[in-house]
Design a protein around this motif. Structure first.
Motif, PDB file in Angstrom:
ATOM      1  N   GLU A  60      34.489  34.360  40.626  1.00  0.00           N
ATOM      2  CA  GLU A  60      35.820  34.868  40.300  1.00  0.00           C
ATOM      3  C   GLU A  60      36.634  35.230  41.538  1.00  0.00           C
ATOM      4  O   GLU A  60      37.862  35.107  41.537  1.00  0.00           O
ATOM      5  CB  GLU A  60      35.707  36.106  39.399  1.00  0.00           C
ATOM      6  N   ILE A  63      38.604  32.302  43.064  1.00  0.00           N
ATOM      7  CA  ILE A  63      39.532  31.784  42.050  1.00  0.00           C
ATOM      8  C   ILE A  63      40.757  32.686  41.931  1.00  0.00           C
ATOM      9  O   ILE A  63      41.902  32.212  41.925  1.00  0.00           O
ATOM     10  CB  ILE A  63      38.819  31.646  40.696  1.00  0.00           C
ATOM     11  N   LEU A  64      40.523  33.995  41.843  1.00  0.00           N
ATOM     12  CA  LEU A  64      41.636  34.932  41.762  1.00  0.00           C
ATOM     13  C   LEU A  64      42.485  34.904  43.029  1.00  0.00           C
ATOM     14  O   LEU A  64      43.711  35.023  42.976  1.00  0.00           O
ATOM     15  CB  LEU A  64      41.116  36.351  41.496  1.00  0.00           C
ATOM     16  N   GLU A  65      41.832  34.739  44.165  1.00  0.00           N
ATOM     17  CA  GLU A  65      42.553  34.679  45.441  1.00  0.00           C
ATOM     18  C   GLU A  65      43.531  33.497  45.451  1.00  0.00           C
ATOM     19  O   GLU A  65      44.651  33.599  45.976  1.00  0.00           O
ATOM     20  CB  GLU A  65      41.549  34.550  46.588  1.00  0.00           C
ATOM     21  N   LEU A  66      43.131  32.395  44.848  1.00  0.00           N
ATOM     22  CA  LEU A  66      43.994  31.202  44.815  1.00  0.00           C
ATOM     23  C   LEU A  66      45.061  31.299  43.734  1.00  0.00           C
ATOM     24  O   LEU A  66      46.160  30.745  43.883  1.00  0.00           O
ATOM     25  CB  LEU A  66      43.131  29.955  44.578  1.00  0.00           C
ATOM     26  N   MET A  67      44.756  32.004  42.654  1.00  0.00           N
ATOM     27  CA  MET A  67      45.672  32.052  41.514  1.00  0.00           C
ATOM     28  C   MET A  67      46.803  33.059  41.701  1.00  0.00           C
ATOM     29  O   MET A  67      47.892  32.876  41.156  1.00  0.00           O
ATOM     30  CB  MET A  67      44.900  32.386  40.234  1.00  0.00           C
ATOM     31  N   ILE A  68      46.563  34.139  42.423  1.00  0.00           N
ATOM     32  CA  ILE A  68      47.560  35.198  42.562  1.00  0.00           C
ATOM     33  C   ILE A  68      48.458  34.897  43.761  1.00  0.00           C
ATOM     34  O   ILE A  68      48.001  34.896  44.899  1.00  0.00           O
ATOM     35  CB  ILE A  68      46.882  36.573  42.744  1.00  0.00           C
ATOM     36  N   PRO A  69      49.761  34.653  43.516  1.00  0.00           N
ATOM     37  CA  PRO A  69      50.660  34.307  44.623  1.00  0.00           C
ATOM     38  C   PRO A  69      51.140  35.505  45.430  1.00  0.00           C
ATOM     39  O   PRO A  69      51.610  35.333  46.560  1.00  0.00           O
ATOM     40  CB  PRO A  69      51.826  33.628  43.907  1.00  0.00           C
ATOM     41  N   ALA A  74      46.939  40.230  45.493  1.00  0.00           N
ATOM     42  CA  ALA A  74      45.747  39.425  45.788  1.00  0.00           C
ATOM     43  C   ALA A  74      44.766  40.205  46.656  1.00  0.00           C
ATOM     44  O   ALA A  74      43.547  40.136  46.444  1.00  0.00           O
ATOM     45  CB  ALA A  74      46.146  38.132  46.483  1.00  0.00           C
TER      46      ALA A  74
END
Length: 206
Positions: A60, A63-69, A74
């Motif tokens: 996770e 994934i979260l690092e890439l999804m949160i702009p 982030a």
């Protein structure tokens, strides 16, 4: 207010002990025990569950690092994710470094940092291997004087006491207990060691 401070103190102490357990696990420094004491693990029942949680937590994080702009958000989520992952390792470690103990002073039944029940040998009438599945109702259950301290809803050892005892288990609510059931990965070995100590205690009392 007292309840709030009590809860805060519990959380702080729990966290410190969790980190201490992680340190001992990583550097292979077991908690010192009384000479002649044997350790018996119980993590086997929950090992795969904990590993699955750790793996999911690790996946996770990127994934979260890439999804949160938004960088501030982030960063907060990254910190929370890494801390949570380390915390899960700490929980795993706390189970490993705090095993059940059978030694000259008695039997200690444990579960991570939340349970530590000591029974002197002269309080134990009999101990036997008995694998059971627990009904729904949580990992700690008390019914008709039988206290079940399960792992993954199972127990594998029955301990019959010489007399009813009030044990320091919160969910027992101060009620006397005549039998304690708990889980060990190798119940035969634990019971074998316990019976040796019971025999020695019986010999001394003659």
């Amino acid at each position: 207010m007292m309840k709030v401070w009590g809860l805060a103190r519990f959380v702080v102490v729990y966290e410190l002990r969790l980190w201490a357990a992680l340190f001992r696990w990583v550097f292979r420094r077991p908690v010192p025990v009384e000479p002649g004491t044997s350790r018996f693990g119980y993590i086997g029942a929950v090992r795969m569950i904990l590993i699955a949680f750790i793996a999911v937590s690790a996946i996770e994080i990127p994934i979260l690092e890439l999804m949160i702009p938004w960088e501030p958000v982030a960063n907060v989520l990254l910190f929370a994710g890494v801390y949570g992952l380390i915390w899960m390792f700490g929980l795993y470690a706390s189970i490993v470094v705090h095993p059940h103990l059978a030694g000259p002073s008695g039997l200690r039944i444990r579960n991570s940092l939340t349970l530590d029940v000591g029974l002197a040998w002269d309080r134990i009438a009999a101990i036997e291997v008995r694998r059971r599945s627990m009904p729904p109702g949580g990992q700690t259950q008390l019914e008709d004087g039988v206290l079940s301290l399960g792992m993954a809803s199972q127990t594998s050892i029955d301990v019959r006491l010489t007399e009813p005892l009030v044990l320091p288990v919160r969910k027992a609510k101060g009620q006397p207990v005549t039998t304690v059931r708990f889980h060990a990965d190798d119940p035969e070995a634990l019971v074998g060691a316990a019976r040796e100590f019971l025999g020695q205690a019986a010999t001394k009392n003659r």
